[in-house]
Write an enzyme that holds these catalytic residues in place. Structure first.
Site, mmCIF file in Angstrom:
data_model
loop_
_atom_site.group_PDB
_atom_site.id
_atom_site.type_symbol
_atom_site.label_atom_id
_atom_site.label_comp_id
_atom_site.label_asym_id
_atom_site.label_seq_id
_atom_site.Cartn_x
_atom_site.Cartn_y
_atom_site.Cartn_z
ATOM 1 N N GLU A 1 0.813 -1.216 0.000
ATOM 2 C CA GLU A 1 0.000 0.000 0.000
ATOM 3 C C GLU A 1 0.845 1.264 0.000
ATOM 4 O O GLU A 1 0.377 2.326 -0.404
ATOM 5 C CB GLU A 1 -0.946 0.017 1.210
ATOM 6 N N HIS B 1 10.950 -24.955 0.535
ATOM 7 C CA HIS B 1 10.504 -26.128 -0.222
ATOM 8 C C HIS B 1 9.475 -25.761 -1.286
ATOM 9 O O HIS B 1 9.341 -26.479 -2.269
ATOM 10 C CB HIS B 1 9.913 -27.175 0.728
ATOM 11 N N LYS C 1 -12.974 0.827 -2.962
ATOM 12 C CA LYS C 1 -14.030 0.910 -1.954
ATOM 13 C C LYS C 1 -15.261 1.610 -2.523
ATOM 14 O O LYS C 1 -16.400 1.174 -2.305
ATOM 15 C CB LYS C 1 -13.517 1.662 -0.726
#
Length: 378
Positions: free
Chosen positions: A230, A256, A368
């Site tokens: 952000e 891994h 938003k």
């Protein structure tokens, strides 16, 4: 990069208030009762990081983060549940969804008034809280949500667990003091990290991995991912797109699952290998007959973990991957506080170096708005 002059631009930024660490009085919470924490993003990730780093079995059982708005048909309230509603702006949709859900459940009216962590202003959450007898623990207006670790977002869970919230804040203060003094081990580490990241960006390194070799710090990587993403994924003032893609990892699990790509994939990635020093509790290993590693009898898990971290770092370097080794002297509140504050400072300084504002998030706000419009809530 001139750290001192760049730091001055952060000090004068309207959202640079995270540098000042207050120590507000915190309410007493019962560690034997569940703590239901309603929040998301910067209102949850610091809390989750600290609970996972320092909690014991009881804390893990009683810590209940309520973040995603997805339906939870099997969730029920219990007598004595303790509620925290955390949202800097007081407008977070996920939080209000959970508030509405909890209020509809049997037993809500019998619970103590929720504790609110929000800006102490006229935002909807604070306004509701004052009308309903809630205690408000303030987040300063000049502290962005993803920089909220040193507000009650971080200190309240520590206090609930019986951990040392003051030491956590002290670790952050020590980092800030060295930056402002322009000298010290933390100042040197921050300056060298900022230079490394800026140089890597200029060379096309667009992704960075944080890989702590400690399972208890897995959520620290999640907090770090939001902080980087952000803050540093932006359109700069000259119109160019800049920043890093942060990648969450934890060793030895991801050596891994991801190491192959880091070593043999595109050369656009660097890795921060993080280790925790100190003396772990001694243990005895008793390999059975037929074990391919009978020498385990002479080792402990901590020995293996250190060797894995160093082996991964050396393999990455041999493959030409930029590696930053970051050691933490011990897994303590003070050291985790220092780490989190150091990275808040690093992100701010790198943002200045990239000629972008590390403290806003305009594209997030656009998402938003589009969500509210789809829901008819705009």
């Amino acid at each position: 990069m001139d750290i001192r002059s760049s730091w001055q631009s952060i000090e004068t930024h309207p959202m640079g208030g995270w540098r000042a660490l207050a120590e507000p009085a915190l309410p007493t919470l019962d560690p034997a009762k569940r703590l239901l924490w309603c929040g998301i993003g910067g209102s949850l990730l610091p809390s989750e990081t600290l609970v996972r780093a320092f909690g014991q079995e009881r804390a893990f059982q009683n810590w209940v983060p309520l973040a995603s708005p997805e339906p939870t048909p099997d969730f029920h309230l219990r007598a004595g549940d303790q509620l925290v509603f955390a949202s800097k702006s007081g407008k977070t949709l996920e939080l209000w969804t959970w508030m509405a859900r909890l209020r509809a459940l049997p037993g809500f009216a019998e619970l103590a008034a929720p504790i609110l962590i929000t800006q102490d202003d006229a935002n909807p959450l604070a306004t509701w809280g004052r009308a309903n007898g809630c205690q408000i623990l303030p987040i300063p207006v000049e502290v962005g949500g993803r920089f909220s670790a040193f507000t009650p977002i971080g200190t309240l869970p520590l206090a609930w667990m019986g951990r040392d919230a003051s030491a956590f804040l002290q670790g952050g203060r020590e980092v800030i003091a060295e930056i402002e003094a322009g000298r010290g081990a933390w100042f040197d580490r921050i300056a060298s990290t900022v230079d490394l990241l800026l140089d890597a960006h200029a060379r096309g390194i667009s992704e960075w991995v944080l890989m702590p070799y400690a399972m208890s710090l897995d959520n620290l990587s999640a907090w770090w991912v939001q902080l980087i993403a952000e803050s540093l994924g932006k359109v700069a003032k000259d119109g160019t797109r800049k920043g890093f893609t942060p990648i969450r990892a934890v060793g030895p699990v991801d050596q891994h699952s991801q190491l192959q790509r880091w070593m043999a994939g595109p050369r656009n990635l660097g890795v921060i290998v993080m280790t925790v020093d100190g003396k772990p509790a001694p243990e005895k290993l008793d390999p059975p007959a037929g074990s391919p590693y009978p020498g385990l009898a002479n080792l402990q898990g901590a020995d293996i973990l250190r060797a894995q971290a160093e082996g991964s770092a050396e393999a990455l370097e041999a493959a030409g991957v930029p590696v930053l080794r970051w050691s933490m002297p011990s897994l303590s509140e003070r050291e985790v506080g220092a780490f989190m504050m150091a990275w808040q400072a690093i992100v701010g300084l790198v943002g200045v170096g990239l000629d972008l504002d590390p403290f806003d998030q305009p594209e997030v706000e656009d998402g938003k708005k589009r969500t509210f419009k789809r829901l008819g809530l705009a």
